[in-house]
Design a protein around this motif. Structure first.
Motif, PDB file in Angstrom:
ATOM      1  N   ILE A 162       0.845  -1.184   0.000  1.00  0.00           N
ATOM      2  CA  ILE A 162       0.000   0.000   0.000  1.00  0.00           C
ATOM      3  C   ILE A 162       0.887   1.244   0.000  1.00  0.00           C
ATOM      4  O   ILE A 162       2.032   1.214   0.478  1.00  0.00           O
ATOM      5  CB  ILE A 162      -0.939   0.043   1.226  1.00  0.00           C
ATOM      6  N   LYS A 163       0.361   2.316  -0.511  1.00  0.00           N
ATOM      7  CA  LYS A 163       1.050   3.599  -0.471  1.00  0.00           C
ATOM      8  C   LYS A 163       0.336   4.484   0.538  1.00  0.00           C
ATOM      9  O   LYS A 163      -0.833   4.819   0.361  1.00  0.00           O
ATOM     10  CB  LYS A 163       1.048   4.263  -1.844  1.00  0.00           C
ATOM     11  N   ILE A 164       1.046   4.847   1.608  1.00  0.00           N
ATOM     12  CA  ILE A 164       0.467   5.677   2.663  1.00  0.00           C
ATOM     13  C   ILE A 164       0.652   7.137   2.311  1.00  0.00           C
ATOM     14  O   ILE A 164       1.769   7.596   2.059  1.00  0.00           O
ATOM     15  CB  ILE A 164       1.106   5.362   4.023  1.00  0.00           C
ATOM     16  N   ASN A 165      -0.445   7.867   2.287  1.00  0.00           N
ATOM     17  CA  ASN A 165      -0.387   9.287   1.953  1.00  0.00           C
ATOM     18  C   ASN A 165       0.028  10.117   3.158  1.00  0.00           C
ATOM     19  O   ASN A 165      -0.502   9.938   4.261  1.00  0.00           O
ATOM     20  CB  ASN A 165      -1.759   9.773   1.466  1.00  0.00           C
ATOM     21  N   ASN A 166       1.007  11.006   2.955  1.00  0.00           N
ATOM     22  CA  ASN A 166       1.421  11.963   4.005  1.00  0.00           C
ATOM     23  C   ASN A 166       1.686  11.266   5.336  1.00  0.00           C
ATOM     24  O   ASN A 166       1.021  11.522   6.341  1.00  0.00           O
ATOM     25  CB  ASN A 166       0.349  13.033   4.203  1.00  0.00           C
ATOM     26  N   ILE A 167       2.671  10.402   5.342  1.00  0.00           N
ATOM     27  CA  ILE A 167       2.932   9.574   6.514  1.00  0.00           C
ATOM     28  C   ILE A 167       3.240  10.394   7.764  1.00  0.00           C
ATOM     29  O   ILE A 167       2.957   9.983   8.889  1.00  0.00           O
ATOM     30  CB  ILE A 167       4.069   8.563   6.210  1.00  0.00           C
ATOM     31  N   TYR A 168       3.828  11.585   7.581  1.00  0.00           N
ATOM     32  CA  TYR A 168       4.155  12.439   8.725  1.00  0.00           C
ATOM     33  C   TYR A 168       3.047  13.447   9.039  1.00  0.00           C
ATOM     34  O   TYR A 168       3.202  14.280   9.923  1.00  0.00           O
ATOM     35  CB  TYR A 168       5.482  13.155   8.480  1.00  0.00           C
ATOM     36  N   ASP A 169       1.971  13.373   8.313  1.00  0.00           N
ATOM     37  CA  ASP A 169       0.829  14.263   8.529  1.00  0.00           C
ATOM     38  C   ASP A 169      -0.451  13.447   8.392  1.00  0.00           C
ATOM     39  O   ASP A 169      -1.079  13.445   7.337  1.00  0.00           O
ATOM     40  CB  ASP A 169       0.858  15.411   7.514  1.00  0.00           C
ATOM     41  N   PRO A 170      -0.850  12.743   9.462  1.00  0.00           N
ATOM     42  CA  PRO A 170      -2.023  11.853   9.384  1.00  0.00           C
ATOM     43  C   PRO A 170      -3.296  12.573   8.939  1.00  0.00           C
ATOM     44  O   PRO A 170      -3.465  13.770   9.180  1.00  0.00           O
ATOM     45  CB  PRO A 170      -2.167  11.338  10.822  1.00  0.00           C
ATOM     46  N   TYR A 171      -4.144  11.811   8.305  1.00  0.00           N
ATOM     47  CA  TYR A 171      -5.455  12.318   7.889  1.00  0.00           C
ATOM     48  C   TYR A 171      -6.262  12.768   9.103  1.00  0.00           C
ATOM     49  O   TYR A 171      -7.005  13.753   9.051  1.00  0.00           O
ATOM     50  CB  TYR A 171      -6.186  11.204   7.142  1.00  0.00           C
ATOM     51  N   LEU A 172      -6.088  12.043  10.222  1.00  0.00           N
ATOM     52  CA  LEU A 172      -6.796  12.373  11.457  1.00  0.00           C
ATOM     53  C   LEU A 172      -5.953  11.918  12.633  1.00  0.00           C
ATOM     54  O   LEU A 172      -5.300  10.876  12.578  1.00  0.00           O
ATOM     55  CB  LEU A 172      -8.158  11.667  11.495  1.00  0.00           C
ATOM     56  N   PHE A 173      -5.934  12.734  13.687  1.00  0.00           N
ATOM     57  CA  PHE A 173      -5.252  12.327  14.923  1.00  0.00           C
ATOM     58  C   PHE A 173      -6.157  12.621  16.103  1.00  0.00           C
ATOM     59  O   PHE A 173      -6.765  13.683  16.201  1.00  0.00           O
ATOM     60  CB  PHE A 173      -3.922  13.061  15.120  1.00  0.00           C
ATOM     61  N   GLN A 174      -6.236  11.662  17.023  1.00  0.00           N
ATOM     62  CA  GLN A 174      -7.065  11.782  18.224  1.00  0.00           C
ATOM     63  C   GLN A 174      -6.175  11.711  19.451  1.00  0.00           C
ATOM     64  O   GLN A 174      -5.367  10.798  19.602  1.00  0.00           O
ATOM     65  CB  GLN A 174      -8.097  10.650  18.253  1.00  0.00           C
ATOM     66  N   GLU A 175      -6.319  12.693  20.335  1.00  0.00           N
ATOM     67  CA  GLU A 175      -5.538  12.707  21.563  1.00  0.00           C
ATOM     68  C   GLU A 175      -5.919  11.531  22.455  1.00  0.00           C
ATOM     69  O   GLU A 175      -7.062  11.072  22.448  1.00  0.00           O
ATOM     70  CB  GLU A 175      -5.761  14.016  22.332  1.00  0.00           C
ATOM     71  N   LYS A 176      -4.960  11.070  23.244  1.00  0.00           N
ATOM     72  CA  LYS A 176      -5.217   9.993  24.179  1.00  0.00           C
ATOM     73  C   LYS A 176      -6.121  10.477  25.307  1.00  0.00           C
ATOM     74  O   LYS A 176      -6.074  11.652  25.697  1.00  0.00           O
ATOM     75  CB  LYS A 176      -3.893   9.484  24.775  1.00  0.00           C
ATOM     76  N   GLU A 177      -6.969   9.603  25.805  1.00  0.00           N
ATOM     77  CA  GLU A 177      -7.873   9.960  26.891  1.00  0.00           C
ATOM     78  C   GLU A 177      -7.068  10.370  28.126  1.00  0.00           C
ATOM     79  O   GLU A 177      -6.024   9.792  28.441  1.00  0.00           O
ATOM     80  CB  GLU A 177      -8.771   8.773  27.249  1.00  0.00           C
ATOM     81  N   LYS A 178      -7.567  11.375  28.851  1.00  0.00           N
ATOM     82  CA  LYS A 178      -6.893  11.810  30.070  1.00  0.00           C
ATOM     83  C   LYS A 178      -7.061  10.796  31.191  1.00  0.00           C
ATOM     84  O   LYS A 178      -6.162  10.603  32.013  1.00  0.00           O
ATOM     85  CB  LYS A 178      -7.444  13.171  30.500  1.00  0.00           C
ATOM     86  N   ILE A 179      -8.228  10.190  31.265  1.00  0.00           N
ATOM     87  CA  ILE A 179      -8.480   9.147  32.255  1.00  0.00           C
ATOM     88  C   ILE A 179      -8.553   7.811  31.524  1.00  0.00           C
ATOM     89  O   ILE A 179      -9.388   7.627  30.639  1.00  0.00           O
ATOM     90  CB  ILE A 179      -9.789   9.401  33.014  1.00  0.00           C
ATOM     91  N   LEU A 180      -7.674   6.887  31.883  1.00  0.00           N
ATOM     92  CA  LEU A 180      -7.619   5.592  31.219  1.00  0.00           C
ATOM     93  C   LEU A 180      -8.395   4.559  32.024  1.00  0.00           C
ATOM     94  O   LEU A 180      -8.407   4.589  33.259  1.00  0.00           O
ATOM     95  CB  LEU A 180      -6.164   5.150  31.048  1.00  0.00           C
ATOM     96  N   LEU A 181      -9.040   3.655  31.301  1.00  0.00           N
ATOM     97  CA  LEU A 181      -9.895   2.653  31.922  1.00  0.00           C
ATOM     98  C   LEU A 181      -9.301   1.254  31.761  1.00  0.00           C
ATOM     99  O   LEU A 181      -8.841   0.886  30.676  1.00  0.00           O
ATOM    100  CB  LEU A 181     -11.287   2.681  31.287  1.00  0.00           C
ATOM    101  N   GLY A 182      -9.346   0.486  32.835  1.00  0.00           N
ATOM    102  CA  GLY A 182      -8.837  -0.881  32.776  1.00  0.00           C
ATOM    103  C   GLY A 182      -9.853  -1.857  33.349  1.00  0.00           C
ATOM    104  O   GLY A 182     -10.562  -1.545  34.307  1.00  0.00           O
ATOM    105  N   ILE A 183      -9.900  -3.038  32.759  1.00  0.00           N
ATOM    106  CA  ILE A 183     -10.728  -4.113  33.283  1.00  0.00           C
ATOM    107  C   ILE A 183      -9.801  -5.290  33.595  1.00  0.00           C
ATOM    108  O   ILE A 183      -9.031  -5.727  32.736  1.00  0.00           O
ATOM    109  CB  ILE A 183     -11.857  -4.525  32.305  1.00  0.00           C
TER     110      ILE A 183
END
Length: 257
Positions: A64-85
């Motif tokens: 596959i050819k990844i477009n703009n590898i250093y500039d993602p199409y979308l980025f989501q910040e990590k949750e401030k509160i992490l949940l574990g089970i």
């Protein structure tokens, strides 16, 4: 956002790629070309499970050819509160637990052994490979950008003793009228949980319930007991229920803050 097929690829493979063209594994190529029937030249989404989403083009040579590898199409910040089970591994249904908890939004899954579930896997490394594959597929299906981590199996007592001080643990119990409902307990602890950070854990026991020694251990370590339901739930049902409550609490908290 475009409705494209998603493929999970480990971040190390993406960032270590010397150019925009990335060779697919046999399983990945089969999924794209045979299962999803993505035509050559058509776009798909690539996620690394660490918040980034790229567009990529399917090529002829199982790459596959990844477009703009250093500039993602979308980025989501990590949750401030992490949940574990943390769940004592049931005899049946653990793979379903992995799928559903991933879809609902858990961040960590901790397999446990307890007094009433002491059979350890002699081939845990092989189990972990399969379990991680199941989680990867669930990430693709539910379109999460952050992949949950499956931690190594460990004895209940050893795990609790290893937990960091900033983490908060509640233990699900049954037949205890004095225990608060998990929903109510979370609301009471909301200000503390929001400021403390770390991982918010709920622990699910075996089908036979916690042993007397484990109950005494929880009390000694001042771990809160909570209820999930007025009825008795199977381990798999309780795990999914607790995950749903935790995830909904976090979503509601984000609307308030």
């Amino acid at each position: 956002m475009d409705d494209l097929t998603r493929l999970f690829i480990q971040n190390e493979r993406i960032i270590n790629n010397k150019n925009n063209n990335l060779k697919l594994t046999n399983n990945e190529a089969r999924y794209i070309n045979k299962v999803m029937r993505i035509k050559i030249g058509k776009e798909i989404f690539i996620t690394n499970g660490q918040g980034s989403l790229w567009k990529a083009i399917n090529l002829e040579d199982n790459s596959i050819k990844i477009n703009n590898i250093y500039d993602p199409y979308l980025f989501q910040e990590k949750e401030k509160i992490l949940l574990g089970i943390a769940v004592v591994i049931p005899k049946n249904g653990f793979e379903d637990i992995l799928k559903m908890c991933t879809e609902i939004g858990i961040d960590f899954i901790q397999p446990l052994y307890s007094d009433r579930q002491v059979k350890k896997f002699t081939n845990f490394s092989n189990k972990l490979i399969r379990w991680n594959s199941i989680v990867n597929e669930a990430v693709e299906q539910c379109e999460r950008l952050w992949r949950p981590s499956i931690l190594s199996d460990i004895n209940l007592f050893d795990w609790i003793n290893s937990i960091e001080n900033k983490d908060i643990i509640s233990v699900s119990v049954t037949r205890d009228v004095s225990s608060d409902n998990l929903n109510h307990w979370l609301k009471k602890k909301q200000s503390v949980l929001d400021k403390k950070g770390g991982v918010l854990w709920n622990v699910i026991g075996p089908e036979g319930g916690w042993s007397k020694g484990e109950i005494e251990f929880f009390i000694k370590n001042k771990i809160a007991f909570v209820k999930l339901s007025e009825s008795i739930l199977r381990t798999s049902t309780a795990t999914v229920n607790a995950t749903s409550i935790l995830s909904q609490w976090r979503n509601d908290l984000k609307l308030i803050l």
